[in-house]
Design a protein around this motif. Structure first.
Motif, PDB file in Angstrom:
ATOM      1  N   PHE A   1      -4.224  16.403   6.358  1.00 28.28           N
ATOM      2  CA  PHE A   1      -4.292  15.113   5.655  1.00 28.28           C
ATOM      3  C   PHE A   1      -2.899  14.482   5.669  1.00 28.28           C
ATOM      4  O   PHE A   1      -1.901  15.175   5.840  1.00 28.28           O
ATOM      5  N   ARG A   2      -2.872  13.174   5.427  1.00 26.56           N
ATOM      6  CA  ARG A   2      -1.551  12.519   5.382  1.00 26.56           C
ATOM      7  C   ARG A   2      -1.594  11.324   4.444  1.00 26.56           C
ATOM      8  O   ARG A   2      -2.640  10.705   4.203  1.00 26.56           O
ATOM      9  N   PHE A   3      -0.418  10.991   3.922  1.00 28.09           N
ATOM     10  CA  PHE A   3      -0.234   9.754   3.174  1.00 28.09           C
ATOM     11  C   PHE A   3       0.849   8.989   3.918  1.00 28.09           C
ATOM     12  O   PHE A   3       1.876   9.583   4.279  1.00 28.09           O
ATOM     13  N   ALA A   4       0.605   7.698   4.176  1.00 28.35           N
ATOM     14  CA  ALA A   4       1.482   6.964   5.107  1.00 28.35           C
ATOM     15  C   ALA A   4       1.938   5.624   4.539  1.00 28.35           C
ATOM     16  O   ALA A   4       1.525   4.565   5.019  1.00 28.35           O
ATOM     17  N   PRO A   5       2.792   5.646   3.527  1.00 30.78           N
ATOM     18  CA  PRO A   5       3.210   4.374   2.910  1.00 30.78           C
ATOM     19  C   PRO A   5       4.293   3.655   3.730  1.00 30.78           C
ATOM     20  O   PRO A   5       5.003   4.287   4.521  1.00 30.78           O
ATOM     21  N   SER A   6       4.390   2.362   3.526  1.00 28.19           N
ATOM     22  CA  SER A   6       5.473   1.573   4.120  1.00 28.19           C
ATOM     23  C   SER A   6       6.514   1.315   3.038  1.00 28.19           C
ATOM     24  O   SER A   6       6.153   0.857   1.951  1.00 28.19           O
ATOM     25  N   PRO A   7       7.783   1.584   3.322  1.00 26.49           N
ATOM     26  CA  PRO A   7       8.814   1.387   2.291  1.00 26.49           C
ATOM     27  C   PRO A   7       9.244  -0.067   2.169  1.00 26.49           C
ATOM     28  O   PRO A   7      10.400  -0.410   2.366  1.00 26.49           O
TER      29      PRO A   7
ATOM     30  N   ILE B   1       6.452   7.989   6.785  1.00 26.60           N
ATOM     31  CA  ILE B   1       7.070   6.753   6.323  1.00 26.60           C
ATOM     32  C   ILE B   1       6.882   5.708   7.427  1.00 26.60           C
ATOM     33  O   ILE B   1       7.439   5.844   8.520  1.00 26.60           O
ATOM     34  N   GLU B   2       6.104   4.677   7.149  1.00 24.08           N
ATOM     35  CA  GLU B   2       5.773   3.680   8.172  1.00 24.08           C
ATOM     36  C   GLU B   2       6.774   2.534   8.067  1.00 24.08           C
ATOM     37  O   GLU B   2       6.517   1.508   7.426  1.00 24.08           O
ATOM     38  N   ASP B   3       7.910   2.754   8.713  1.00 23.22           N
ATOM     39  CA  ASP B   3       9.053   1.850   8.535  1.00 23.22           C
ATOM     40  C   ASP B   3       9.435   1.120   9.821  1.00 23.22           C
ATOM     41  O   ASP B   3      10.619   0.969  10.123  1.00 23.22           O
TER      42      ASP B   3
ATOM     43  N   SER C   1       3.380  -1.702  16.935  1.00 23.40           N
ATOM     44  CA  SER C   1       2.812  -2.461  15.825  1.00 23.40           C
ATOM     45  C   SER C   1       2.177  -1.423  14.903  1.00 23.40           C
ATOM     46  O   SER C   1       2.079  -0.241  15.268  1.00 23.40           O
ATOM     47  N   TYR C   2       1.713  -1.853  13.756  1.00 22.48           N
ATOM     48  CA  TYR C   2       1.029  -0.920  12.854  1.00 22.48           C
ATOM     49  C   TYR C   2      -0.083  -0.168  13.601  1.00 22.48           C
ATOM     50  O   TYR C   2      -0.161   1.066  13.552  1.00 22.48           O
ATOM     51  N   HIS C   3      -0.948  -0.927  14.294  1.00 25.12           N
ATOM     52  CA  HIS C   3      -2.120  -0.308  14.934  1.00 25.12           C
ATOM     53  C   HIS C   3      -1.709   0.778  15.937  1.00 25.12           C
ATOM     54  O   HIS C   3      -2.288   1.860  15.970  1.00 25.12           O
TER      55      HIS C   3
ATOM     56  N   ALA D   1       1.265   2.406  16.265  1.00 25.90           N
ATOM     57  CA  ALA D   1       2.028   3.519  15.705  1.00 25.90           C
ATOM     58  C   ALA D   1       1.121   4.458  14.901  1.00 25.90           C
ATOM     59  O   ALA D   1       1.239   5.682  14.986  1.00 25.90           O
ATOM     60  N   VAL D   2       0.205   3.896  14.127  1.00 26.79           N
ATOM     61  CA  VAL D   2      -0.650   4.727  13.280  1.00 26.79           C
ATOM     62  C   VAL D   2      -1.572   5.594  14.155  1.00 26.79           C
ATOM     63  O   VAL D   2      -1.810   6.769  13.877  1.00 26.79           O
ATOM     64  N   THR D   3      -2.041   5.019  15.241  1.00 24.69           N
ATOM     65  CA  THR D   3      -2.956   5.740  16.129  1.00 24.69           C
ATOM     66  C   THR D   3      -2.220   6.877  16.847  1.00 24.69           C
ATOM     67  O   THR D   3      -2.701   8.017  16.891  1.00 24.69           O
TER      68      THR D   3
ATOM     69  N   VAL E   1      -7.492   9.518   5.218  1.00 26.61           N
ATOM     70  CA  VAL E   1      -8.025   9.087   3.919  1.00 26.61           C
ATOM     71  C   VAL E   1      -7.144   7.953   3.437  1.00 26.61           C
ATOM     72  O   VAL E   1      -5.940   8.141   3.216  1.00 26.61           O
ATOM     73  N   ARG E   2      -7.703   6.756   3.335  1.00 25.66           N
ATOM     74  CA  ARG E   2      -6.891   5.582   2.997  1.00 25.66           C
ATOM     75  C   ARG E   2      -7.781   4.510   2.377  1.00 25.66           C
ATOM     76  O   ARG E   2      -9.010   4.649   2.327  1.00 25.66           O
ATOM     77  N   GLY E   3      -7.148   3.421   1.929  1.00 23.11           N
ATOM     78  CA  GLY E   3      -7.866   2.383   1.188  1.00 23.11           C
ATOM     79  C   GLY E   3      -8.879   1.630   2.036  1.00 23.11           C
ATOM     80  O   GLY E   3      -8.731   1.510   3.263  1.00 23.11           O
TER      81      GLY E   3
ATOM     82  N   ASP F   1      -9.325  -1.356   2.343  1.00 28.36           N
ATOM     83  CA  ASP F   1      -8.823  -2.579   2.998  1.00 28.36           C
ATOM     84  C   ASP F   1      -8.511  -2.330   4.472  1.00 28.36           C
ATOM     85  O   ASP F   1      -8.400  -3.279   5.247  1.00 28.36           O
ATOM     86  N   LEU F   2      -8.382  -1.057   4.864  1.00 28.89           N
ATOM     87  CA  LEU F   2      -8.087  -0.742   6.267  1.00 28.89           C
ATOM     88  C   LEU F   2      -9.343  -0.315   7.037  1.00 28.89           C
ATOM     89  O   LEU F   2      -9.255   0.091   8.205  1.00 28.89           O
ATOM     90  N   PHE F   3     -10.497  -0.429   6.372  1.00 31.24           N
ATOM     91  CA  PHE F   3     -11.743   0.055   6.983  1.00 31.24           C
ATOM     92  C   PHE F   3     -11.946  -0.503   8.398  1.00 31.24           C
ATOM     93  O   PHE F   3     -12.113   0.245   9.362  1.00 31.24           O
TER      94      PHE F   3
HETATM   95  N1  GLU Z   1       1.240   2.088   6.131  1.00 31.65           N
HETATM   96  C1  GLU Z   1      -0.017   1.542   5.732  1.00 31.65           C
HETATM   97  C2  GLU Z   1       0.110   0.889   4.363  1.00 31.65           C
HETATM   98  O1  GLU Z   1       1.055   1.186   3.640  1.00 31.65           O
HETATM   99  C3  GLU Z   1      -1.109   2.588   5.620  1.00 31.65           C
HETATM  100  C4  GLU Z   1      -1.503   3.111   6.929  1.00 31.65           C
HETATM  101  C5  GLU Z   1      -2.699   4.051   6.937  1.00 31.65           C
HETATM  102  O2  GLU Z   1      -2.938   4.773   5.957  1.00 31.65           O
HETATM  103  O3  GLU Z   1      -3.352   4.103   7.961  1.00 31.65           O
HETATM  104  O4  GLU Z   1      -0.725   0.086   4.027  1.00 31.65           O
END
Ligand code: GLU
Length: 290
Positions: A5-11, A41-43, A202-204, A206-208, A220-222, A224-226
């Motif tokens: 699992f991971r948590f991936a916030p942007s600072p 860290i999605e920076d 880009s976000y798409h 890098a996340v992939t 596992v994420r919000g 809004d990213l569905f």
């Molecule tokens: N970095 C993204 C954000 O903070 C989340 C990315 C993800 O969980 O896929 O909204």
């Protein structure tokens, strides 16, 4: 193999209750399944990300009682990996440089909107009109050589033509209650940006790439990213990367029923901590078992 699992916030701001929910849920699931919990860290956005927000992420998560495997992955340290993925898409003829500014795109869309409503993506933003896709090769090469900045966009029609129908397994639910085997609809996003003007990703993208590289088995994420998952599934297919399972969770809303902002004083974790709220109190408020 244990689940990952991971948590991936942007600072780019302080963590709020919505982030706490996502981080705690991932952490609890990892623990319950004997899995691993990673922090990323999605920076990649140098204009919006700041070191003090990154430091605050580490502090806030530790305060919540969350432990992650060290070191956290910082996307800004891995730009070469994204550059390689972009180059692969380029070799397959699936990306093209787009030179317009935001204002220029808005003008193009406004012109088209006058004839008939121009299509919007699932987030409500107008689709890119695709003008740079059909630039004459000489003109394109000249613009590239002139030093004018450009983003790289995915040629969505060409990309979709290479791939047969795509699905993902949704363990949570989408905005319309979608779950189980969900059909990906990347076309709904048009020619998405895969590398921004100032960075090779880009976000798409890098996340992939990172989810695959880090061996993430459960995203596992919000919610809004569905629908972004449609683009991620497409990129996975194009880059021959494995597909994790997905679980999109409901967003934590403010008292006004709206999505939380990283500056909202009543929901920012460090504000709550200063007011004397405890980590156990945060868990109770979020409806998570203590
Ligand atoms: N970095 C993204 C954000 O903070 C989340 C990315 C993800 O969980 O896929 O909204």
């Amino acid at each position: 193999m244990p689940p990952v699992f991971r948590f991936a916030p942007s600072p780019n701001g302080y963590l709020h209750l919505g982030h706490a929910y996502s981080a705690l849920l991932n952490h609890d699931l990892a623990r319950a399944h004997g899995g691993r919990f990673l922090l990323r860290i999605e920076d990649i956005d140098a204009t919006r990300c700041r070191p003090e927000f990154e430091t605050a992420i580490y502090e806030d998560l530790a305060w919540l009682g969350i432990a992650w495997e060290e070191p956290a992955r910082r996307q800004s340290e891995h730009l070469d990996v994204y550059r390689d993925a972009l180059a692969r898409l380029g070799r397959d003829g699936l990306v093209y440089p787009a030179f317009e500014s935001r204002a220029g795109i808005a003008r193009l869309v406004a012109e088209r909107d006058r004839a008939a409503p121009w299509p919007r993506d699932p987030d409500g933003a107008p689709l890119y009109p695709g003008t740079a896709r059909t630039l004459a090769p000489g003109l394109r090469a000249g613009l590239m050589a002139s030093g004018q900045p450009y983003a790289w966009r995915l040629d969505m029609a060409a990309a979709c033509a290479r791939i047969s129908a795509l699905e993902w397994t949704e363990l949570g639910a989408g905005p319309g209650g979608e779950s189980g085997a969900v059909t990906a609809r990347p076309q709904a996003w048009g020619d998405v940006i895969v590398a921004r003007k100032e960075t090779p990703t880009s976000y798409h993208l890098a996340v992939t790439v990172d989810d695959a590289l880090q061996g993430v088995t459960h995203v596992v994420r919000g919610a809004d990213l569905f629908w972004s998952t449609s683009v991620h599934r497409l990129l996975q297919a194009l880059l021959a990367l494995p597909a994790p399972l997905y679980r999109h969770h409901a967003l934590v809303l403010g008292d006004d029923g709206r999505k939380l902002a990283k500056s909202g004083r009543s929901t920012v974790l460090r504000e709550l901590r200063a007011q004397g709220v405890t980590p156990a109190g945060i868990r109770r408020r979020l409806g998570l078992a203590g």
